[in-house]
Design a protein around this motif. Structure first.
Motif, mmCIF file in Angstrom:
data_model
loop_
_atom_site.group_PDB
_atom_site.id
_atom_site.type_symbol
_atom_site.label_atom_id
_atom_site.label_comp_id
_atom_site.label_asym_id
_atom_site.label_seq_id
_atom_site.Cartn_x
_atom_site.Cartn_y
_atom_site.Cartn_z
ATOM 1 N N LEU A 194 -4.469 -3.456 7.453
ATOM 2 C CA LEU A 194 -3.321 -4.346 7.616
ATOM 3 C C LEU A 194 -3.666 -5.798 7.276
ATOM 4 C CD1 LEU A 194 -1.861 -2.867 10.913
ATOM 5 C CD2 LEU A 194 -0.755 -2.838 8.673
ATOM 6 N N ARG A 195 -4.896 -6.204 7.528
ATOM 7 C CA ARG A 195 -5.305 -7.577 7.204
ATOM 8 C C ARG A 195 -5.268 -7.847 5.703
ATOM 9 N NH1 ARG A 195 -10.714 -7.980 10.950
ATOM 10 N NH2 ARG A 195 -9.739 -8.518 12.969
ATOM 11 N N CYS A 234 -9.433 2.539 14.741
ATOM 12 C CA CYS A 234 -8.645 1.343 15.029
ATOM 13 C C CYS A 234 -9.118 0.170 14.169
ATOM 14 C CB CYS A 234 -8.746 0.997 16.512
ATOM 15 S SG CYS A 234 -7.787 -0.460 17.003
ATOM 16 N N ASP A 235 -10.429 0.004 14.071
ATOM 17 C CA ASP A 235 -10.975 -1.085 13.269
ATOM 18 C C ASP A 235 -10.593 -0.939 11.798
ATOM 19 O OD1 ASP A 235 -12.910 -3.405 12.926
ATOM 20 O OD2 ASP A 235 -13.856 -1.903 11.638
ATOM 21 N N ALA A 236 -10.637 0.296 11.276
ATOM 22 C CA ALA A 236 -10.266 0.520 9.879
ATOM 23 C C ALA A 236 -8.793 0.205 9.643
ATOM 24 C CB ALA A 236 -10.572 1.966 9.488
ATOM 25 N N LEU A 237 -7.930 0.568 10.578
ATOM 26 C CA LEU A 237 -6.501 0.282 10.428
ATOM 27 C C LEU A 237 -6.219 -1.222 10.494
ATOM 28 C CD1 LEU A 237 -5.094 3.176 12.629
ATOM 29 C CD2 LEU A 237 -4.889 2.958 10.146
ATOM 30 N N VAL A 238 -6.943 -1.920 11.353
ATOM 31 C CA VAL A 238 -6.799 -3.375 11.421
ATOM 32 C C VAL A 238 -7.185 -3.998 10.083
ATOM 33 C CG1 VAL A 238 -7.781 -5.478 12.426
ATOM 34 C CG2 VAL A 238 -7.041 -3.607 13.919
ATOM 35 N N ARG A 239 -8.308 -3.554 9.514
ATOM 36 C CA ARG A 239 -8.740 -4.100 8.225
ATOM 37 C C ARG A 239 -7.757 -3.764 7.115
ATOM 38 N NH1 ARG A 239 -12.911 -1.400 6.897
ATOM 39 N NH2 ARG A 239 -13.491 -0.307 8.817
ATOM 40 N N PRO A 247 -7.885 -3.342 -5.015
ATOM 41 C CA PRO A 247 -9.255 -2.827 -5.056
ATOM 42 C C PRO A 247 -9.765 -2.293 -3.724
ATOM 43 C CG PRO A 247 -9.282 -5.219 -5.094
ATOM 44 C CD PRO A 247 -7.853 -4.813 -5.211
ATOM 45 N N LEU A 248 -9.305 -2.834 -2.599
ATOM 46 C CA LEU A 248 -9.891 -2.479 -1.307
ATOM 47 C C LEU A 248 -9.120 -1.430 -0.522
ATOM 48 C CD1 LEU A 248 -11.246 -5.862 0.133
ATOM 49 C CD2 LEU A 248 -12.480 -4.034 -1.048
ATOM 50 N N ALA A 249 -7.795 -1.384 -0.676
ATOM 51 C CA ALA A 249 -7.015 -0.436 0.112
ATOM 52 C C ALA A 249 -7.467 1.009 -0.093
ATOM 53 C CB ALA A 249 -5.520 -0.585 -0.192
ATOM 54 N N PRO A 250 -7.719 1.468 -1.337
ATOM 55 C CA PRO A 250 -8.178 2.859 -1.499
ATOM 56 C C PRO A 250 -9.496 3.141 -0.784
ATOM 57 C CG PRO A 250 -7.427 1.959 -3.592
ATOM 58 C CD PRO A 250 -7.499 0.806 -2.636
ATOM 59 N N LEU A 251 -10.376 2.147 -0.725
ATOM 60 C CA LEU A 251 -11.660 2.347 -0.045
ATOM 61 C C LEU A 251 -11.463 2.498 1.464
ATOM 62 C CD1 LEU A 251 -13.852 -0.274 -1.969
ATOM 63 C CD2 LEU A 251 -13.588 2.183 -2.419
ATOM 64 N N ILE A 252 -10.576 1.681 2.031
ATOM 65 C CA ILE A 252 -10.320 1.776 3.471
ATOM 66 C C ILE A 252 -9.569 3.072 3.787
ATOM 67 C CG2 ILE A 252 -9.240 0.667 5.463
ATOM 68 C CD1 ILE A 252 -9.615 -2.023 4.080
ATOM 69 N N GLU A 253 -8.643 3.463 2.916
ATOM 70 C CA GLU A 253 -7.941 4.741 3.120
ATOM 71 C C GLU A 253 -8.938 5.903 3.092
ATOM 72 O OE1 GLU A 253 -4.039 5.260 1.056
ATOM 73 O OE2 GLU A 253 -4.540 3.299 0.219
ATOM 74 N N ILE A 265 0.881 -1.172 0.000
ATOM 75 C CA ILE A 265 0.000 0.000 0.000
ATOM 76 C C ILE A 265 0.917 1.220 0.000
ATOM 77 C CG2 ILE A 265 -1.794 1.263 1.261
ATOM 78 C CD1 ILE A 265 -2.644 -1.447 2.459
ATOM 79 N N ARG A 266 0.952 1.947 -1.088
ATOM 80 C CA ARG A 266 1.950 2.992 -1.290
ATOM 81 C C ARG A 266 2.007 4.001 -0.150
ATOM 82 N NH1 ARG A 266 2.179 7.933 -2.303
ATOM 83 N NH2 ARG A 266 -0.092 8.068 -2.417
ATOM 84 N N ALA A 267 0.871 4.370 0.407
ATOM 85 C CA ALA A 267 0.826 5.416 1.430
ATOM 86 C C ALA A 267 1.205 4.914 2.816
ATOM 87 C CB ALA A 267 -0.578 6.033 1.487
ATOM 88 N N LEU A 268 1.335 3.603 2.983
ATOM 89 C CA LEU A 268 1.535 3.019 4.306
ATOM 90 C C LEU A 268 2.987 2.603 4.513
ATOM 91 C CD1 LEU A 268 0.243 2.005 6.983
ATOM 92 C CD2 LEU A 268 -0.090 -0.204 5.843
ATOM 93 N N LYS A 269 3.608 3.137 5.575
ATOM 94 C CA LYS A 269 4.964 2.769 5.967
ATOM 95 C C LYS A 269 4.922 2.233 7.397
ATOM 96 C CE LYS A 269 5.896 5.382 2.333
ATOM 97 N NZ LYS A 269 6.171 4.822 0.989
ATOM 98 N N LEU A 270 5.807 1.286 7.690
ATOM 99 C CA LEU A 270 5.881 0.693 9.022
ATOM 100 C C LEU A 270 7.295 0.844 9.572
ATOM 101 C CD1 LEU A 270 3.919 -2.636 8.356
ATOM 102 C CD2 LEU A 270 2.999 -0.439 9.135
ATOM 103 N N ARG A 271 7.401 0.805 10.902
ATOM 104 C CA ARG A 271 8.724 0.899 11.521
ATOM 105 C C ARG A 271 8.798 0.003 12.744
ATOM 106 N NH1 ARG A 271 12.123 6.024 14.126
ATOM 107 N NH2 ARG A 271 14.154 5.041 13.874
#
Length: 304
Positions: free
Chosen positions: A149-150, A142-147, A160-166, A30-36
């Protein structure tokens, strides 16, 4: 009231840890998502926070911005609405419980589109306010972020789904405690929007000789009003902001392109190498050559 603990905290940590299995920064599908992930506390590090939301999943961090200090820990979200030079460092991390964090970059156009379609209970106060806000994580976000990452468990559904959750995340941010800051960012003609435009321009042109009167005119403000609003949003004066951008870029040039201090100073707009060295030492705590050598050795140690 939603409490970030127990099941949700454990699930988020597990989802982040599944990707970030060793210390470091991670891009994702997911281009917009970075983790550390980081297994120890860190020294203060000057850097730039852009438009986005940071969530600490596990551990704690401190950010110094201008004269303000933000201490935040797991379960708290931090939004920055303009590119802001800050000093940040991890204050709670260990091998048993490493620091885990998420950065979701935000798009001002998406924020504006969603804000235009939403009805808000309170009218927006359009005065300029600081470009950073800190709010506890709520259950819906929190629920949206969990979904989000899932989705990595189902790679075919990421596109198809990441832009909708973002999009959902942006809506939840607008309707929550971060809403006023985000709405001011995209409110046409608001002081915060005008300052954000100037900041965006400065990031591309900070190496040039700049006249404060011209910057004020571009924001449709008098010089005194411009300086007042700029400090309110960014946490420092325009001149200090430009200086910080130059020093941060010079450091990257020395690290990434192996430039010497004098060449880097000229590249970012300094006319005096001695002035550059003085300001560099004041900002980073060490002279340019010593600082870059230390950073290279630290990077080599981590890789080893």
């Amino acid at each position: 009231m939603f409490a970030y603990e127990g099941g949700k905290a454990f699930e988020l940590a597990g989802l982040v840890g599944r990707i970030a299995q060793t210390d470091g920064d991670y891009d994702t599908a997911i281009r917009a998502l970075k983790l550390r992930r980081c297994s120890s506390t860190t020294d203060p590090m000057p850097c730039i926070y852009g438009l986005g939301m940071v969530l600490i999943v596990q551990g704690a961090k401190r950010i110094m911005w201008g004269e303000e200090v933000f201490d935040y820990a797991a379960g708290q979200t931090l939004i920055t609405t303009v590119d802001m030079p800050v000093v940040a460092y991890i204050t709670r991390a260990s091998r048993a419980e490493p620091f885990l964090g998420m950065l979701l970059e935000l798009d001002a156009r998406v924020i504006a589109q969603q804000a235009a379609q939403m009805a808000f209970a309170a009218p927006l106060q359009v005065s300029a306010t600081r470009g950073m806000s800190q709010v506890p994580l709520d259950e819906g976000l929190c629920d949206a972020l969990v979904r989000l990452l899932r989705l990595f468990d189902e790679p075919s559904l990421v596109s198809p789904l990441a832009p909708l959750i973002e999009q959902e995340i942006v809506i939840r941010l607008l309707s929550g405690g971060h809403g006023p800051s985000l709405r001011r960012l995209v409110a046409a003609g608001s002081p915060s929007q005008q300052i954000a435009k100037v900041v965006t321009w400065l990031k591309q042109h900070y190496m040039q000789d700049l006249a404060m009167d011209d910057l004020a005119a571009s924001a449709h403000m008098s010089p005194s009003t411009f300086r007042q609003h700029f400090r309110a949003v960014v946490g420092m004066s325009p001149l200090q902001y430009i200086k910080n951008l130059r020093l941060l870029d010079a450091r990257q040039l020395m690290l990434n392109e192996s430039l010497d201090a004098g060449s880097a100073a000229i590249r970012v707009g300094y006319e005096s190498a001695s002035q550059f060295s003085r300001e560099y030492r004041r900002f980073f705590g060490e002279p340019p050559n010593r600082d870059v050598k230390r950073l290279r050795e630290a990077t080599g140690a981590r890789r080893g």
